[in-house]
Design an enzyme around this catalytic site. Structure first.
Site, PDB file in Angstrom:
ATOM      1  CE1 TYR A  51      34.454  47.263  52.427  1.00 31.60           C
ATOM      2  CE2 TYR A  51      33.692  46.231  51.207  1.00 31.60           C
ATOM      3  CZ  TYR A  51      34.616  46.246  51.489  1.00 31.60           C
ATOM      4  OH  TYR A  51      36.076  45.222  51.588  1.00 31.60           O
ATOM      5  CG  HIS A 113      36.272  44.850  56.721  1.00 33.48           C
ATOM      6  ND1 HIS A 113      35.032  45.790  56.828  1.00 33.48           N
ATOM      7  CD2 HIS A 113      37.251  44.389  56.330  1.00 33.48           C
ATOM      8  CE1 HIS A 113      35.758  45.828  55.628  1.00 33.48           C
ATOM      9  NE2 HIS A 113      36.482  45.170  55.083  1.00 33.48           N
TER      10      HIS A 113
HETATM   11  N1  LIG Z   1      38.550  42.440  52.933  1.00 36.34           N
HETATM   12  C1  LIG Z   1      38.657  43.952  53.009  1.00 36.34           C
HETATM   13  O1  LIG Z   1      39.805  44.315  53.863  1.00 36.34           O
HETATM   14  C2  LIG Z   1      38.992  44.267  51.817  1.00 36.34           C
HETATM   15  C3  LIG Z   1      40.098  45.381  51.011  1.00 36.34           C
HETATM   16  C4  LIG Z   1      40.085  45.946  49.486  1.00 36.34           C
HETATM   17  C5  LIG Z   1      38.910  45.444  48.708  1.00 36.34           C
HETATM   18  N2  LIG Z   1      38.154  44.344  49.160  1.00 36.34           N
HETATM   19  C6  LIG Z   1      37.196  43.433  48.928  1.00 36.34           C
HETATM   20  O2  LIG Z   1      37.726  43.619  47.338  1.00 36.34           O
HETATM   21  C7  LIG Z   1      37.250  44.430  46.289  1.00 36.34           C
HETATM   22  C8  LIG Z   1      37.507  44.753  45.815  1.00 36.34           C
HETATM   23  O3  LIG Z   1      39.018  44.932  45.664  1.00 36.34           O
HETATM   24  P1  LIG Z   1      39.810  46.606  45.611  1.00 36.34           P
HETATM   25  O4  LIG Z   1      38.532  47.679  46.100  1.00 36.34           O
HETATM   26  O5  LIG Z   1      40.672  46.503  46.104  1.00 36.34           O
HETATM   27  O6  LIG Z   1      39.703  46.845  43.739  1.00 36.34           O
HETATM   28  P2  LIG Z   1      39.206  46.051  42.368  1.00 36.34           P
HETATM   29  O7  LIG Z   1      38.162  46.152  42.471  1.00 36.34           O
HETATM   30  O8  LIG Z   1      40.813  44.814  42.317  1.00 36.34           O
HETATM   31  O9  LIG Z   1      39.384  47.427  41.446  1.00 36.34           O
HETATM   32  C9  LIG Z   1      39.175  48.434  41.247  1.00 36.34           C
HETATM   33  C10 LIG Z   1      39.663  50.018  39.983  1.00 36.34           C
HETATM   34  O10 LIG Z   1      39.917  48.693  39.340  1.00 36.34           O
HETATM   35  C11 LIG Z   1      38.841  48.864  37.960  1.00 36.34           C
HETATM   36  N3  LIG Z   1      38.737  47.919  37.080  1.00 36.34           N
HETATM   37  C12 LIG Z   1      37.265  47.552  36.798  1.00 36.34           C
HETATM   38  N4  LIG Z   1      37.276  46.212  36.189  1.00 36.34           N
HETATM   39  C13 LIG Z   1      39.309  46.728  35.363  1.00 36.34           C
HETATM   40  C14 LIG Z   1      38.741  46.142  34.649  1.00 36.34           C
HETATM   41  N5  LIG Z   1      38.900  45.206  33.793  1.00 36.34           N
HETATM   42  N6  LIG Z   1      39.916  47.076  33.702  1.00 36.34           N
HETATM   43  C15 LIG Z   1      40.804  48.028  33.737  1.00 36.34           C
HETATM   44  N7  LIG Z   1      40.826  48.524  35.123  1.00 36.34           N
HETATM   45  C16 LIG Z   1      39.267  47.760  35.878  1.00 36.34           C
HETATM   46  C17 LIG Z   1      38.232  49.835  38.393  1.00 36.34           C
HETATM   47  O11 LIG Z   1      37.877  51.234  37.849  1.00 36.34           O
HETATM   48  P3  LIG Z   1      35.897  51.507  37.184  1.00 36.34           P
HETATM   49  O12 LIG Z   1      34.974  51.317  38.254  1.00 36.34           O
HETATM   50  O13 LIG Z   1      36.243  52.314  36.434  1.00 36.34           O
HETATM   51  O14 LIG Z   1      35.734  50.151  36.147  1.00 36.34           O
HETATM   52  C18 LIG Z   1      38.862  50.091  39.998  1.00 36.34           C
HETATM   53  O15 LIG Z   1      39.328  51.704  40.018  1.00 36.34           O
HETATM   54  C19 LIG Z   1      36.274  45.188  47.423  1.00 36.34           C
HETATM   55  O16 LIG Z   1      35.295  46.113  46.529  1.00 36.34           O
HETATM   56  C20 LIG Z   1      35.944  44.539  48.709  1.00 36.34           C
HETATM   57  O17 LIG Z   1      34.631  44.343  48.088  1.00 36.34           O
HETATM   58  C21 LIG Z   1      37.839  44.403  50.856  1.00 36.34           C
END
Ligand SMILES: NC(=O)c1ccc[n+]([C@@H]2O[C@H](COP(=O)([O-])OP(=O)(O)OC[C@H]3O[C@@H](n4cnc5c(N)ncnc54)[C@H](OP(=O)(O)O)[C@@H]3O)[C@@H](O)[C@H]2O)c1
Length: 322
Positions: A51, A113
């Site tokens: 990240y 990862h």
């Molecule tokens: N191990 C892996 O390979 C892997 C892969 C993907 C993700 N991850 C981890 O999982 C975490 C989360 O997954 P993700 O990155 O896929 O996305 P997510 O956190 O599920 O979604 C992020 C999006 O949702 C919006 N959001 C957040 N809260 C909200 C709410 N209450 N209402 C409406 N929209 C909202 C955010 O916008 P705003 O910021 O504008 O609120 C952003 O656009 C990552 O940060 C990472 O730590 C791990």
């Protein structure tokens, strides 16, 4: 069904059911966002070397500790070994580099990862290589012959040295989990995988339950989780956040659709790690556990399953989901 806000891992460690994801948090705001999240009550932070913001996230943690907002012991900090460091000899240096970047002595959880061994890239050449393994911008992907059992052995060595209190894996399929259980001397505590109502993964939940491996879900909002990357999935399927099934359940509980999507996981004992750069949504997401869905509502949400995975694809030599 649980109304707890934390879960006990097989190791006995206590981990929050809701944390903050740190992917896509830009460096220039990461310290402030981590600090704000800790002030808002978050205690679980999900980071990764890939990240490319671990130094800044660590600065946010240091400020919160310095100001007495939290103690280190109250925090559960996660980092992940990037694909270019799978060779056993690179695992400990990679873990130590992430620890130094965070300014920490140990991680609460250190994950592999992805089960994708990419060619080593010297951090002095490119600190965060991502998928660029040639040290330049050619975009060519090179793999290396690093079998996971050797990577896992080196993860166990990090655990033995106290660098990681718990170790686990991410993006593993069930066959790799079954294999891992054949050679692991230290129990894999957590599997972090994509999970949302379009991708329910009940089979994987059953496998992890059988082996006492805790599931941490990412992309809990489904396509909406990938809006910032303009992923094609955001155009293929209707947003879960505005789907009638979800909004009606949310209205019935005076909650938001995002809270319903998170609660669908946490109420079944699955950890979620939504990222938000918006202070109101940070709080809203953390508060998901104040909601109690009925078993029928949970079944209805699970009924939205389309077995639709968003993450993955790309170069066929590393398409772990094919
Ligand atoms: N191990 C892996 O390979 C892997 C892969 C993907 C993700 N991850 C981890 O999982 C975490 C989360 O997954 P993700 O990155 O896929 O996305 P997510 O956190 O599920 O979604 C992020 C999006 O949702 C919006 N959001 C957040 N809260 C909200 C709410 N209450 N209402 C409406 N929209 C909202 C955010 O916008 P705003 O910021 O504008 O609120 C952003 O656009 C990552 O940060 C990472 O730590 C791990």
């Amino acid at each position: 069904m649980t109304n707890a806000t934390t879960v006990k891992l097989q190791s006995g460690a206590s981990m929050p059911l809701t944390g903050l994801g740190l992917w896509k948090v830009p460096r220039d705001v990461a310290a402030d966002q981590v600090y704000a999240a800790l002030k808002a009550g978050y205690r679980l932070l999900d980071g990764a070397a890939d990240y490319a913001n671990e130094k800044e996230c660590g600065a946010g943690v240091a400020r919160a500790i310095q100001e007495g907002v939290v103690t280190r012991e109250e925090l559960f900090i996660v980092s992940k070994l990037w694909n270019t460091n799978h060779a056993a000899k690179h695992v400990e240096p990679a873990c130590r580099k992430s620890l130094a970047d965070w300014g920490l002595e140990y991680f609460d959880l250190y994950l592999i990862h992805m089960p994708i061994p990419l060619a080593y890239v010297d951090p002095a050449v490119r600190e965060h290589p991502g998928w660029t393994t040639t040290g330049d911008d050619s975009g060519e992907i090179r793999t290396e012959r690093s079998p996971i059992h050797l990577t896992w052995g080196a993860m166990e060595a990090c655990h033995a040295q106290g660098l990681a209190k718990n170790i686990g894996v991410s993006n593993f399929c069930s066959a790799l989990i079954v294999d891992l259980m054949c050679y692991a001397n230290v129990h894999p505590q957590v599997l972090q995988i994509e999970m949302h109502p379009y991708f329910v993964q009940q089979g994987m939940i059953d496998v992890c339950k059988a082996y006492d491996i805790h599931i941490m879900a990412y992309s809990s909002f489904g396509p909406a989780s990938w809006v910032e990357l303009d992923h094609p999935a955001t155009k293929t399927l209707p947003s879960l956040l505005s789907l009638d099934t979800i909004t009606q359940i949310a209205d019935a509980h005076d909650a938001t659709p995002a809270q319903v999507l998170l609660r669908w996981a946490t109420q079944r004992g699955i950890t979620v790690i939504p990222k938000s750069s918006n202070p109101a949504r940070l709080k809203e997401n953390l508060d998901n556990t104040s909601l109690m869905l009925s078993e029928e509502e949970i079944r209805t949400i699970s009924g939205l399953d389309k077995k639709f995975r968003i993450a993955g694809g790309g170069d066929p030599r590393i398409n772990i989901w094919a």
